[in-house]
Design a protein around this motif. Sequence first.
Motif, short mmCIF file in Angstrom:
data_model
loop_
_atom_site.label_atom_id
_atom_site.label_comp_id
_atom_site.label_asym_id
_atom_site.label_seq_id
_atom_site.Cartn_x
_atom_site.Cartn_y
_atom_site.Cartn_z
N GLN A 74 0.84 -1.20 0.00
CA GLN A 74 0.00 0.00 0.00
C GLN A 74 0.88 1.26 0.00
N GLN A 75 1.95 1.25 0.79
CA GLN A 75 2.87 2.40 0.84
C GLN A 75 3.54 2.61 -0.51
N ASN A 76 3.97 1.51 -1.14
CA ASN A 76 4.59 1.61 -2.46
C ASN A 76 3.60 2.16 -3.49
N ALA A 77 2.35 1.69 -3.42
CA ALA A 77 1.33 2.19 -4.35
C ALA A 77 1.09 3.68 -4.13
N ALA A 78 1.05 4.11 -2.86
CA ALA A 78 0.86 5.53 -2.56
C ALA A 78 2.07 6.34 -3.06
N ASP A 79 3.29 5.82 -2.89
CA ASP A 79 4.50 6.51 -3.36
C ASP A 79 4.51 6.61 -4.88
N ARG A 80 4.11 5.55 -5.55
CA ARG A 80 4.05 5.59 -7.02
C ARG A 80 3.02 6.62 -7.49
N ALA A 81 1.87 6.66 -6.81
CA ALA A 81 0.84 7.64 -7.18
C ALA A 81 1.36 9.07 -6.96
N HIS A 82 2.06 9.29 -5.84
CA HIS A 82 2.62 10.61 -5.55
C HIS A 82 3.68 10.98 -6.58
N GLN A 83 4.51 10.02 -6.96
CA GLN A 83 5.55 10.26 -7.96
C GLN A 83 4.91 10.59 -9.32
N ALA A 84 3.86 9.87 -9.66
CA ALA A 84 3.17 10.15 -10.92
C ALA A 84 2.55 11.55 -10.89
N GLU A 85 2.01 11.94 -9.75
CA GLU A 85 1.45 13.28 -9.61
C GLU A 85 2.54 14.36 -9.76
N LEU A 86 3.69 14.12 -9.13
CA LEU A 86 4.80 15.07 -9.25
C LEU A 86 5.32 15.15 -10.68
N GLU A 87 5.40 14.01 -11.36
CA GLU A 87 5.86 14.02 -12.75
C GLU A 87 4.86 14.77 -13.63
N ALA A 88 3.57 14.63 -13.34
CA ALA A 88 2.55 15.36 -14.11
C ALA A 88 2.70 16.87 -13.87
N GLN A 89 2.93 17.26 -12.62
CA GLN A 89 3.14 18.67 -12.31
C GLN A 89 4.41 19.20 -12.99
N LEU A 90 5.46 18.39 -12.99
CA LEU A 90 6.70 18.78 -13.64
C LEU A 90 6.49 18.93 -15.14
N ALA A 91 5.70 18.04 -15.73
CA ALA A 91 5.41 18.14 -17.16
C ALA A 91 4.62 19.42 -17.45
#
Length: 188
Positions: free
Chosen positions: A46-63
Amino acid sequence: MPIGVNLLPWRARQARRRRWRLALIGLGGGLAGLMALAIIATRVDQQNAADRAHQAELEAQLAELAPAIEAQGRLERTRERLDARHAVTETLGEQRRRAPDALTQTLAARPPTIALTRLRIHAEERVIEGHTRQPDALPRLIDALRAAPAFAGFHLQRLTHLAAEGGERRGFRLTLTRPSTPTVDDDR
């Protein structure tokens, strides 16, 4: 009587119960360990899934911010180019002011018995040509030039006597230069 023979049946039952309890305790401990491992693995997943979701959100913001970051970089480069141009403009303006200052200070320092025929002004060198009838006027001119702000930092490099222009006039050429600053290579 042999050592391995047990004649009392209650001891055999008690031994079987102990083995059974030991097997149940081992089985229960194993199951508890597997349950704990499953719970921990679920939480880590669950923590890994939350971290992946947060990373995807940050990458979207960076894009989303990538064009703004690129525009900021272009603006920064433009500002640096404009700063360089401004520095060159300031230097040219300073050089423009220095030439008239040197001319007016040379004329102000000139004793009345000296006639100037040529004045060449460069950043690292000043050349003054003229003629005089009085031999003591030239040292007075040199002393006055040393005191003039436009000639601060310049040293007399050469005094050349030119051919006389008829009569008693003595021609001269003063070459004043700014000493070169020593570099690290000069110390070797």
